[in-house]
Design a protein around this motif. Structure first.
Motif, PDB file in Angstrom:
ATOM      1  N   HIS A 193       0.819  -1.214   0.000  1.00  0.00           N
ATOM      2  CA  HIS A 193       0.000   0.000   0.000  1.00  0.00           C
ATOM      3  C   HIS A 193       0.847   1.256   0.000  1.00  0.00           C
ATOM      4  CE1 HIS A 193      -3.689   2.277   0.679  1.00  0.00           C
ATOM      5  NE2 HIS A 193      -4.343   1.139   0.565  1.00  0.00           N
ATOM      6  N   HIS A 245     -10.691   1.838   4.557  1.00  0.00           N
ATOM      7  CA  HIS A 245      -9.975   0.926   5.448  1.00  0.00           C
ATOM      8  C   HIS A 245     -10.650   0.870   6.830  1.00  0.00           C
ATOM      9  CE1 HIS A 245      -5.720   1.149   3.438  1.00  0.00           C
ATOM     10  NE2 HIS A 245      -6.675   1.162   2.537  1.00  0.00           N
ATOM     11  N   HIS A 262      -9.986   5.429  -0.623  1.00  0.00           N
ATOM     12  CA  HIS A 262      -9.435   5.673  -1.966  1.00  0.00           C
ATOM     13  C   HIS A 262     -10.158   4.880  -3.032  1.00  0.00           C
ATOM     14  CE1 HIS A 262      -7.282   1.744  -1.929  1.00  0.00           C
ATOM     15  NE2 HIS A 262      -7.144   1.959  -0.635  1.00  0.00           N
TER      16      HIS A 262
HETATM   17 CU1  C2O Z   1      -7.017  -2.918  -0.925  1.00  0.00          CU
HETATM   18 CU2  C2O Z   1      -6.314   0.714   0.638  1.00  0.00          CU
HETATM   19  O1  C2O Z   1      -6.611  -1.124  -0.151  1.00  0.00           O
END
Ligand code: C2O
Ligand code: CU
Ligand code: CU
Length: 489
Positions: free
Chosen positions: A157, A424, A471
């Motif tokens: 990431h 997340h 995102h």
């Molecule tokens: Cu699969 Cu911020 O991700």
């Protein structure tokens, strides 16, 4: 004679109509840009499994650029532990995961545990960390005792290099076991994992550099893989039931899944069990998303798991022209399902309801309503992708929320291209589409926001303070700025 349960077998009882005619050249074949020699019809295999013991999963994930096998040929790419996908991490609720990420690449990286409701801070699921070449990150994740059972995944990431690292092969599945696994019909079904990814390889078995179009649309590989295999073959007995865990571990490709001659009984989505199983003929899996389905094999014959065309509004050469993505026009064969042998005895009931009760966020007090706008503009270095008019900055907090509250976020897509929106740490329920209320089916963490449309999410910010990210999961867009930071205090 074969006895098959009602809802799962949609075919009209003959095998003749079931074999789907698929093109053998173009996207499926290797006439295009120098990719050669993939062998169709390998046997179906799964990545190695690393399971927790006595409440702890302790494992090393070594990232390196090196030789591996993909689609039956030797290639050189980025791998975790030498395989594409990397090993499957299998844990139970309440377990501790100790993952040592060792970076043997010549570029920095890090690791994110997509979809897990765990701390985003310290040395847990912290996407702000990084491991420089030669460095090791010792990550410790505590899976809450009430964590939903389901299918999750891990991938690097590090902003700016996520697309190239994930496209190269750095990704693997995570399975959290729990209540869903105890539902008798689910427990009785044979479990399989299908991780979808795509890759482009040159004649030397290496990944060519991404071009300008790849960066704009998100790169889609010419070879579409299931567990790193090209069109593997899976054999079932008539009437046999399987549970498939489906993971889209690609950076841009959308899968519109269909199994010829069969319907799919969806039992789980990103965040675990649905409140009730849903029988579907197709299933859309945007990048980052997961689903679990039960399938029951029909009559003897050969069937295809296919990804049907899906127009996500990729940009064409002329710019601004809504041409449809390169993959939009042609079905892509993923797995050949051969049904043969003696009929299996098990018969599925018509419904599985109730599965696992899914707590509804309906009727909760909404502490704040926000609008989050996805936009794009032409910049000096090509297309820029933004959230609320801003490019990602790791040291800026874009959204501040109070821990313990629930918020509604309306994600508005102000572009001509679909964007899969991902948050997340805390899952959400989709409560409205284009402002029209919809009944949530379960918890999700990645949802497609179609071009020029909006999706409203209801998020409970629970348990973990700190900064985390949201995102677009088209990873080239994330790398080009379409990411924001939310701080929970
Ligand atoms: Cu699969 Cu911020 O991700
Ligand atoms: Cu994530
Ligand atoms: Cu996007």
């Amino acid at each position: 004679m074969v006895v098959v349960g009602g809802v799962l077998l949609a075919a009209g009882g003959t095998t003749a109509v079931l074999a789907q005619v698929l093109p053998t050249a173009g996207r499926l074949g290797f006439g295009g840009t120098g990719s050669v020699g993939a062998e169709a019809d390998e046997g179906f295999t799964e990545p190695p499994v690393r399971a927790s013991k006595g409440g702890v999963l302790e494992t090393v994930l070594e990232a390196r650029m090196g030789p591996t096998r993909i689609a039956g040929r030797s290639v050189t790419t980025r791998t975790f532990e030498g395989t594409v996908p990397g090993p499957t991490l299998r844990v139970r609720r309440g377990d501790r995961m100790r993952v040592a990420l060792v970076n043997h690449m010549d570029e920095p990286t890090n690791l994110h545990f997509h979809g897990l409701h765990v701390s985003p801070s310290g040395n847990s699921d912290n996407s702000f960390l990084h491991a420089m070449p030669g460095e090791k990150l010792d990550l410790v994740l505590d899976i809450p005792t009430d964590h939903p059972a389901g299918t999750f995944w891990y991938h690097p990431h590090l902003h700016g290099s996520v697309a190239s690292q994930v496209f190269g092969g750095l990704a693997g599945a995570i399975v959290v076991e729990g209540d869903l696994d105890q539902v008798p019909e689910v427990a009785a079904a044979r479990e399989r994992l299908l991780v979808f990814s795509d890759i482009t390889l040159d004649g030397a078995g290496r990944i060519p550099a991404a071009g300008m179009m790849d960066a704009m649309n998100g790169r889609e590989g010419e070879l579409v893989l299931v567990n790193g295999l090209f069109r593997p073959r899976l054999t079932l007995r008539p009437g046999e039931t399987e549970r498939w865990r489906l993971v889209n571990a690609g950076g841009a490709r959308y899968y519109r899944l269909r199994l010829s001659g069969h319907s799919l009984l969806q039992i789980a989505t990103d965040g675990g069990a649905l409140s009730e199983p849903v029988s579907v003929d197709e299933l859309l899996l945007p990048p980052g998303r997961r689903a679990e389905v039960l399938i029951q094999a029909g009559l003897a014959g050969s069937y295809e798991l296919t990804s049907l065309p899906y127009d996500r509004g990729s940009m064409g050469m002329g710019m601004g022209g809504r041409r449809g993505s390169a993959a939009a026009g042609v079905p892509v064969a993923l797995v050949t399902i051969v049904v043969q042998g003696d009929p299996a005895s098990g018969v599925l009931p018509r419904t599985l309801a109730p599965l696992v009760p899914v707590p509804s966020a309906a009727g909760e007090v909404i502490a704040a309503r926000r609008e989050i706008v996805l936009s794009e503009s032409m910049g000096p270095g090509g297309m820029r992708f933004m959230i609320d008019g801003k490019l990602f900055a790791h040291d800026r907090v874009d959204t501040r929320v109070r821990l313990g509250t629930t918020e509604d976020w309306t994600i508005r897509n102000a572009t001509d291209m679909d964007h899969p929106f991902h948050l997340h740490t805390n899952p959400f329920q989709v409560v409205a589409l284009n402002g029209q209320p919809v009944r949530p089916v379960g918890w999700e963490d990645t949802v497609n926001v179609p071009a020029s449309r909006s999706v409203t999410l209801r998020v409970r910010f629970r348990d973990f303070a700190g900064k985390t990210m949201y995102h677009c999961h088209i990873l080239d867009h994330e790398d080009r700025g379409m990411m924001g930071v939310v701080e929970m205090t």
